[in-house]
Motif scaffolding. Structure first.
Motif, short mmCIF file in Angstrom:
data_model
loop_
_atom_site.label_atom_id
_atom_site.label_comp_id
_atom_site.label_asym_id
_atom_site.label_seq_id
_atom_site.Cartn_x
_atom_site.Cartn_y
_atom_site.Cartn_z
N UNK A 109 40.99 46.46 -129.03
CA UNK A 109 41.82 45.29 -128.73
C UNK A 109 40.94 44.04 -128.63
N UNK A 110 41.40 42.96 -129.24
CA UNK A 110 40.68 41.68 -129.19
C UNK A 110 41.68 40.55 -128.94
N UNK A 111 41.16 39.36 -128.58
CA UNK A 111 42.02 38.21 -128.37
C UNK A 111 41.32 36.95 -128.86
N UNK A 112 42.11 35.92 -129.16
CA UNK A 112 41.56 34.64 -129.60
C UNK A 112 41.45 33.64 -128.45
N UNK A 160 47.85 33.00 -126.26
CA UNK A 160 46.79 33.99 -126.51
C UNK A 160 47.36 35.06 -127.43
N UNK A 161 46.69 35.29 -128.54
CA UNK A 161 47.11 36.33 -129.47
C UNK A 161 46.25 37.57 -129.25
N UNK A 162 46.91 38.69 -129.06
CA UNK A 162 46.21 39.96 -128.89
C UNK A 162 46.26 40.71 -130.21
N UNK A 163 45.09 41.11 -130.70
CA UNK A 163 44.97 41.82 -131.97
C UNK A 163 44.69 43.29 -131.69
N UNK A 170 39.11 40.44 -123.19
CA UNK A 170 39.90 41.63 -122.87
C UNK A 170 38.94 42.77 -122.53
N UNK A 171 39.21 43.43 -121.43
CA UNK A 171 38.42 44.59 -121.04
C UNK A 171 39.36 45.76 -120.74
N UNK A 172 38.82 46.95 -120.72
CA UNK A 172 39.63 48.13 -120.44
C UNK A 172 39.53 49.15 -121.55
N UNK A 173 40.30 50.23 -121.41
CA UNK A 173 40.26 51.29 -122.41
C UNK A 173 41.46 52.20 -122.25
N UNK A 174 41.71 52.99 -123.29
CA UNK A 174 42.71 54.04 -123.30
C UNK A 174 44.08 53.57 -122.79
#
Length: 218
Positions: A61-64, A85-88, A68-72
């Motif tokens: 996961x990425x953002x512009x 904010x766009x989340x990819x 972003x942090x975290x997992x699973x």
């Protein structure tokens, strides 16, 4: 006529193949902000992300706007500027990233935090409950409770009928000093306790004054 009909069949078949190819490639995914599906600047906003038929450990996961942090499946997005904010969302296929989709969020300005002592921000409270408290805090209503502010300073006043027992006793920080703790030990039924002049710092380091907390002792 037969040639025309055959040509029409070919066109229809081609369209069907294109549509089938599109839907077979499409992948269902969901991105949801856990708190009211909104994102606020300057705080940690939890996200839940799931992709159909993709293991959570293979989702990237990425953002512009921000980080972003975290997992699973469980992530946190933190941004310091308003707007969007766009989340990819990507899936990891043998070390290569393939984009699955995007989700755009509006970033709203944070509301003013609400000061609380113990269980509430004012109203009726039993004397022993209030006297047992050790600090005052400021938090956002209906937003991740992990996002709360340390208070710079506040004052305490206690009145009994027409008599002011304590007038604007000052406290630095959010934890009660000895003067505040001592004053709260003597509260009685029908006393009015006011935490006033409550100052906190916002995300930009600016000091802001929040609404007083007024308790009626039960």
């Amino acid at each position: 006529m037969k040639q025309k009909f055959t040509a029409m069949k070919k066109v229809a078949l081609s369209c069907f193949c294109i549509l089938t190819l599109f839907f077979s490639r499409a992948q269902v995914f969901s991105v949801a902000a856990d708190e009211s599906n909104l994102i606020y600047p300057g705080i940690d906003n939890p996200l839940t992300i799931a992709v159909e038929n993709v293991s959570a450990k293979d989702i990237i996961v990425k953002t512009d706007n921000g980080t972003i942090s975290g997992k699973e499946g469980k992530y946190t997005i933190h941004t310091d500027r308003a707007g969007t904010a766009t989340v990819y969302i990507f899936k990891n296929i043998n070390g290569k990233l393939k984009e699955i989709g995007t989700k755009k969020f509006r970033i709203l300005a944070l509301p003013k935090p609400v000061a609380k002592v113990g269980p509430s921000s004012g109203g009726g409270i039993p004397g022993p409950v209030l006297a047992a408290q050790q600090l005052i805090r400021a938090e956002y209503e209906n937003i991740n409770p992990a996002n709360w502010h340390l208070i710079d300073s506040f004052t305490l006043s206690i009145s009994r009928g027409d008599t002011t027992l304590y007038d604007a006793v000052k406290n630095i920080g959010n934890r009660f000093n000895e003067s505040i703790i001592s004053a709260l030990k003597y509260i009685q039924k029908n006393d009015v306790v006011v935490f006033n002049n409550i100052f906190v710092k916002n995300m930009y380091g600016e000091e802001i004054k929040v609404t007083p907390v007024v308790f009626n002792i039960l």
